[in-house]
Design a protein around this motif. Structure first.
Motif, PDB file in Angstrom:
ATOM      1  N   ARG A  11     -21.324  59.739 -93.666  1.00 44.11           N
ATOM      2  CA  ARG A  11     -20.217  59.528 -94.607  1.00 44.11           C
ATOM      3  C   ARG A  11     -18.899  60.117 -94.104  1.00 44.11           C
ATOM      4  O   ARG A  11     -17.843  59.562 -94.370  1.00 44.11           O
ATOM      5  CB  ARG A  11     -20.560  60.105 -95.971  1.00 44.11           C
ATOM      6  CG  ARG A  11     -21.645  59.335 -96.674  1.00 44.11           C
ATOM      7  CD  ARG A  11     -21.922  59.894 -98.063  1.00 44.11           C
ATOM      8  NE  ARG A  11     -23.143  59.367 -98.616  1.00 44.11           N
ATOM      9  CZ  ARG A  11     -23.269  58.146 -99.127  1.00 44.11           C
ATOM     10  NH1 ARG A  11     -22.253  57.339 -99.131  1.00 44.11           N
ATOM     11  NH2 ARG A  11     -24.424  57.744 -99.610  1.00 44.11           N
ATOM     12  N   THR A  25     -23.342  45.143 -91.958  1.00 43.83           N
ATOM     13  CA  THR A  25     -22.222  46.009 -91.642  1.00 43.83           C
ATOM     14  C   THR A  25     -22.794  47.386 -91.328  1.00 43.83           C
ATOM     15  O   THR A  25     -23.954  47.687 -91.643  1.00 43.83           O
ATOM     16  CB  THR A  25     -21.250  46.114 -92.830  1.00 43.83           C
ATOM     17  OG1 THR A  25     -21.953  46.680 -93.931  1.00 43.83           O
ATOM     18  CG2 THR A  25     -20.675  44.754 -93.203  1.00 43.83           C
ATOM     19  N   GLU A  78     -22.021  50.078 -92.732  1.00 44.37           N
ATOM     20  CA  GLU A  78     -22.273  50.727 -94.018  1.00 44.37           C
ATOM     21  C   GLU A  78     -23.664  50.376 -94.548  1.00 44.37           C
ATOM     22  O   GLU A  78     -24.425  51.240 -94.979  1.00 44.37           O
ATOM     23  CB  GLU A  78     -21.196  50.288 -95.007  1.00 44.37           C
ATOM     24  CG  GLU A  78     -21.198  51.007 -96.309  1.00 44.37           C
ATOM     25  CD  GLU A  78     -19.984  50.629 -97.144  1.00 44.37           C
ATOM     26  OE1 GLU A  78     -19.454  51.523 -97.809  1.00 44.37           O
ATOM     27  OE2 GLU A  78     -19.572  49.443 -97.124  1.00 44.37           O
ATOM     28  N   ARG A  79     -24.022  49.106 -94.489  1.00 41.94           N
ATOM     29  CA  ARG A  79     -25.334  48.668 -94.975  1.00 41.94           C
ATOM     30  C   ARG A  79     -26.444  49.206 -94.085  1.00 41.94           C
ATOM     31  O   ARG A  79     -27.487  49.646 -94.568  1.00 41.94           O
ATOM     32  CB  ARG A  79     -25.381  47.144 -95.014  1.00 41.94           C
ATOM     33  CG  ARG A  79     -26.702  46.633 -95.516  1.00 41.94           C
ATOM     34  CD  ARG A  79     -26.701  45.165 -95.726  1.00 41.94           C
ATOM     35  NE  ARG A  79     -28.051  44.722 -96.026  1.00 41.94           N
ATOM     36  CZ  ARG A  79     -28.430  43.483 -96.005  1.00 41.94           C
ATOM     37  NH1 ARG A  79     -27.568  42.532 -95.737  1.00 41.94           N
ATOM     38  NH2 ARG A  79     -29.671  43.147 -96.269  1.00 41.94           N
ATOM     39  N   LEU A 115     -18.804  56.207 -91.286  1.00 40.82           N
ATOM     40  CA  LEU A 115     -18.413  55.179 -92.253  1.00 40.82           C
ATOM     41  C   LEU A 115     -16.911  55.009 -92.429  1.00 40.82           C
ATOM     42  O   LEU A 115     -16.452  53.872 -92.550  1.00 40.82           O
ATOM     43  CB  LEU A 115     -19.112  55.410 -93.594  1.00 40.82           C
ATOM     44  CG  LEU A 115     -20.637  55.287 -93.548  1.00 40.82           C
ATOM     45  CD1 LEU A 115     -21.235  55.521 -94.921  1.00 40.82           C
ATOM     46  CD2 LEU A 115     -21.066  53.956 -92.987  1.00 40.82           C
ATOM     47  N   ALA A 157     -27.004  52.871 -94.880  1.00 43.16           N
ATOM     48  CA  ALA A 157     -27.732  53.040 -96.131  1.00 43.16           C
ATOM     49  C   ALA A 157     -29.217  52.740 -95.944  1.00 43.16           C
ATOM     50  O   ALA A 157     -30.084  53.467 -96.457  1.00 43.16           O
ATOM     51  CB  ALA A 157     -27.137  52.135 -97.206  1.00 43.16           C
ATOM     52  N   GLY A 172     -17.354  51.570 -91.174  1.00 46.41           N
ATOM     53  CA  GLY A 172     -18.150  51.139 -92.313  1.00 46.41           C
ATOM     54  C   GLY A 172     -18.148  49.654 -92.600  1.00 46.41           C
ATOM     55  O   GLY A 172     -19.181  49.061 -92.857  1.00 46.41           O
ATOM     56  N   LYS A 173     -16.995  49.008 -92.554  1.00 46.59           N
ATOM     57  CA  LYS A 173     -16.895  47.583 -92.903  1.00 46.59           C
ATOM     58  C   LYS A 173     -17.145  46.653 -91.719  1.00 46.59           C
ATOM     59  O   LYS A 173     -17.238  45.443 -91.889  1.00 46.59           O
ATOM     60  CB  LYS A 173     -15.512  47.271 -93.486  1.00 46.59           C
ATOM     61  CG  LYS A 173     -15.181  48.072 -94.733  1.00 46.59           C
ATOM     62  CD  LYS A 173     -16.125  47.763 -95.862  1.00 46.59           C
ATOM     63  CE  LYS A 173     -15.748  48.534 -97.106  1.00 46.59           C
ATOM     64  NZ  LYS A 173     -16.816  48.621 -98.050  1.00 46.59           N
TER      65      LYS A 173
END
Length: 172
Positions: A132, A104, A106-107, A136, A110, A140-141
């Motif tokens: 952020r 995703t 988000e991952r 995201l 990160a 994000g998802k």
């Protein structure tokens, strides 16, 4: 390459390194690795060998024995070889499914902060904050592979309203 109708007895009594191929399901077999302290008879891995569009041979690992039994592995081999008949490469499908589900935005963000930004940029916190605040909440998802150029352009246009510097930094 010994070929016969595979049986559990034959698989259990064989030691590696060798390959055993099944006559009941062509292209399906088991590869038995070199014996070691962890596996005295050698690690046993189910595999399918196929040619896609007449090109070079490909191998696809199904799993290990005895975690996956003979009947289950043979059925999975049937399913994979049916995909090959329809022109679908099982290796590509497996990697595509893994990348779609696991990565995703988000991952990916990160991982970027940990692996790249923290190591190469003293002001990595700014990049983290921009991700952020602007990226995201919106994406994000979503799987990272579904973000298109059109999505990026639309975000950049909206960032231009906030300010050119912010737009440039978020785009970067």
């Amino acid at each position: 390459m010994p070929t016969s109708a595979l049986t559990d007895f034959q698989i259990n009594s064989s030691t590696g390194p060798c390959e055993l191929w099944d006559t009941r399901q062509p292209g399906f077999g088991i590869r038995i690795g070199t014996p070691s302290a962890r596996s005295p008879k050698g690690r046993k891995t189910w595999q399918v060998m196929y040619r896609l569009a007449g090109r070079k041979k490909h191998r696809f690992k199904i799993g290990t024995y005895p975690t996956i039994g003979l009947a289950e592995a043979r059925e999975e081999a049937r399913r994979l070889l049916a995909q090959v008949q329809r022109g679908i490469d099982p290796k590509y499908e497996a990697t595509q499914a893994a990348s779609d589900e696991n990565y995703t935005v988000e991952r990916l963000a990160a991982e970027y902060i940990e692996r790249d930004a923290k190591r190469r940029n003293r002001r990595w916190q700014d990049k983290d904050n921009q991700l952020r605040c602007y990226i995201l909440p919106r994406w994000g998802k979503r799987p990272a592979t579904t973000i298109t150029t059109r999505d990026v352009i639309k975000l950049n246009d909206e960032m231009q309203e906030i300010g050119a510097a912010t737009a440039r930094n978020v785009y970067a």
